[in-house]
Design an enzyme around this catalytic site. Structure first.
Site, short mmCIF file in Angstrom:
data_model
loop_
_atom_site.label_atom_id
_atom_site.label_comp_id
_atom_site.label_asym_id
_atom_site.label_seq_id
_atom_site.Cartn_x
_atom_site.Cartn_y
_atom_site.Cartn_z
N GLY A 113 2.11 2.17 10.67
CA GLY A 113 2.96 3.02 10.53
C GLY A 113 3.82 3.66 11.87
N HIS A 138 -9.78 1.25 4.23
CA HIS A 138 -8.38 1.50 5.02
C HIS A 138 -8.58 2.40 6.24
CE1 HIS A 138 -4.35 2.69 6.22
NE2 HIS A 138 -4.07 1.37 5.61
N GLU A 160 -7.04 4.64 7.37
CA GLU A 160 -6.91 6.04 6.99
C GLU A 160 -8.14 6.68 6.53
OE1 GLU A 160 -3.11 5.52 5.14
OE2 GLU A 160 -2.25 4.97 7.02
N SER A 184 3.22 -2.24 10.02
CA SER A 184 4.49 -2.19 10.40
C SER A 184 5.00 -3.67 10.22
CB SER A 184 4.70 -1.74 11.94
OG SER A 184 4.42 -0.55 12.18
N ASN A 196 0.97 -1.17 0.15
CA ASN A 196 0.03 -0.04 -0.01
C ASN A 196 0.94 1.09 -0.13
OD1 ASN A 196 -1.91 1.90 0.30
ND2 ASN A 196 -2.25 1.39 2.61
N LYS A 251 0.01 4.31 -0.40
CA LYS A 251 -0.54 5.51 0.24
C LYS A 251 -0.10 6.80 -0.72
CE LYS A 251 -0.28 3.34 4.65
NZ LYS A 251 -0.45 3.43 6.13
N GLU A 278 -6.05 -4.81 10.24
CA GLU A 278 -5.03 -4.00 10.32
C GLU A 278 -5.24 -3.02 11.58
OE1 GLU A 278 -2.66 -2.73 6.71
OE2 GLU A 278 -4.30 -1.46 6.60
P1 PGA Z 1 2.49 0.22 7.50
O1 PGA Z 1 1.14 0.47 6.74
O2 PGA Z 1 3.11 -1.06 6.95
O3 PGA Z 1 3.19 1.48 6.94
O4 PGA Z 1 2.37 0.01 9.16
C1 PGA Z 1 0.18 -0.64 6.70
C2 PGA Z 1 -1.03 -0.20 6.07
O5 PGA Z 1 -1.45 0.84 6.47
O6 PGA Z 1 -1.52 -1.03 5.20
#
Ligand code: PGA
Length: 255
Positions: free
Chosen positions: A178, A102, A104, A218, A18, A20, A172
């Site tokens: 993140g 997601h 976000e 992460s 992803n 982003k 997630e």
């Molecule tokens: P990350 O993000 O691996 O940077 O923690 C995962 C995601 O949001 O899909």
């Protein structure tokens, strides 16, 4: 199937990147190079989630065995929805996947369970494959509500779907995204197992057996092998590390 994961493991491992809102043409060319160089385990399905403006470029420049996903799409075919992308537009440029729900999108853009369920149903109806994301916040985890939240997010989608064939669920935990705080393999496994049991009981036993549940939050080259060894973890959705060459190691995590 992987030689080390024979018949008892019928779900094909699926790793999504992803990206982003990251990348430029230059950076994307670098990502395309390391993806092409791989080598990527042919037993793993690989999909990259690309910012909308670069989707066509990436689709045209990646080998066909690597899937490309939009990071969002709307629940209508076309019309007065400024700034939105239709599933038909994704299909039109040969993009076969979309990431929906997601955290976000849920948190920053206030997307509700109901809207996400509509989007998932509509994207599937238009022939896309969907990575549908669920997961609890730190506050929800600390107040013992992880399962309740994850089940409710899944149920909202289930209420609008008949066929789960083209759905991958990404679990997630929001507190792990993140932040560098990965769920431990056991923490992730516990939620994946509970979610699979919930699906078996409330949605369908066959669906529970076949649906792939990715872990996201992460994931790195350093922790992916241990996570991939858990029986109910069927792949990853990877943010930050999907922009780096270590993504290849994550794709190859299943031993
Ligand atoms: P990350 O993000 O691996 O940077 O923690 C995962 C995601 O949001 O899909």
């Amino acid at each position: 199937m992987s030689a080390k994961c024979p018949d008892e493991c019928p779900r094909k491992f699926v790793v999504g990147g992803n990206w982003k809102m990251n990348g430029s043409k230059k950076q994307i060319d670098e990502i395309i190079s390391f993806l092409k160089a791989g080598p990527l385990d042919s037993n793993t399905e690989v999909v990259v989630g690309v910012p909308a403006v670069y989707l066509e470029y990436v689709r045209n420049n990646l080998p066909a065995n690597i899937g490309v996903a939009g990071q969002n799409c709307y629940k209508e075919e076309k019309g007065a929805f400024t700034g939105e992308v239709s599933p038909l537009m994704l299909k039109d440029i040969n993009v076969d996947w979309v990431i929906l729900g997601h955290s976000e999108r849920r948190q920053i853009f206030k997307e509700t369970d109901d809207l996400i369920a509509d989007k998932v149903a509509f994207a599937l109806e238009k022939g896309l494959k969907v990575i549908a994301c669920v997961g609890e916040t730190l506050e929800q985890r600390e107040s013992g509500k992880t399962e309740e939240v994850v089940f409710a997010q899944t149920q909202a989608i289930a209420s609008k779907l008949k066929d789960w064939t083209n759905v991958v669920i990404a679990y997630e935990p929001v507190w792990a995204i993140g932040t560098g705080k990965t769920a431990t393999p056991q923490q992730a496994q516990d939620v994946h197992k509970a979610l699979r049991e919930y699906i078996a009981k409330n949605i369908g036993a066959d669906i529970a057996k076949s649906i792939r549940i990715q872990y996201g939050g992460s994931v790195t080259g350093a922790n992916c092998v241990e996570l991939a060894a858990m029986p109910d973890i069927d792949g990853f959705l990877v943010g930050g590390a999907s922009l780096k060459p270590e993504f290849v190691n994550i794709v190859n995590a299943r031993q």
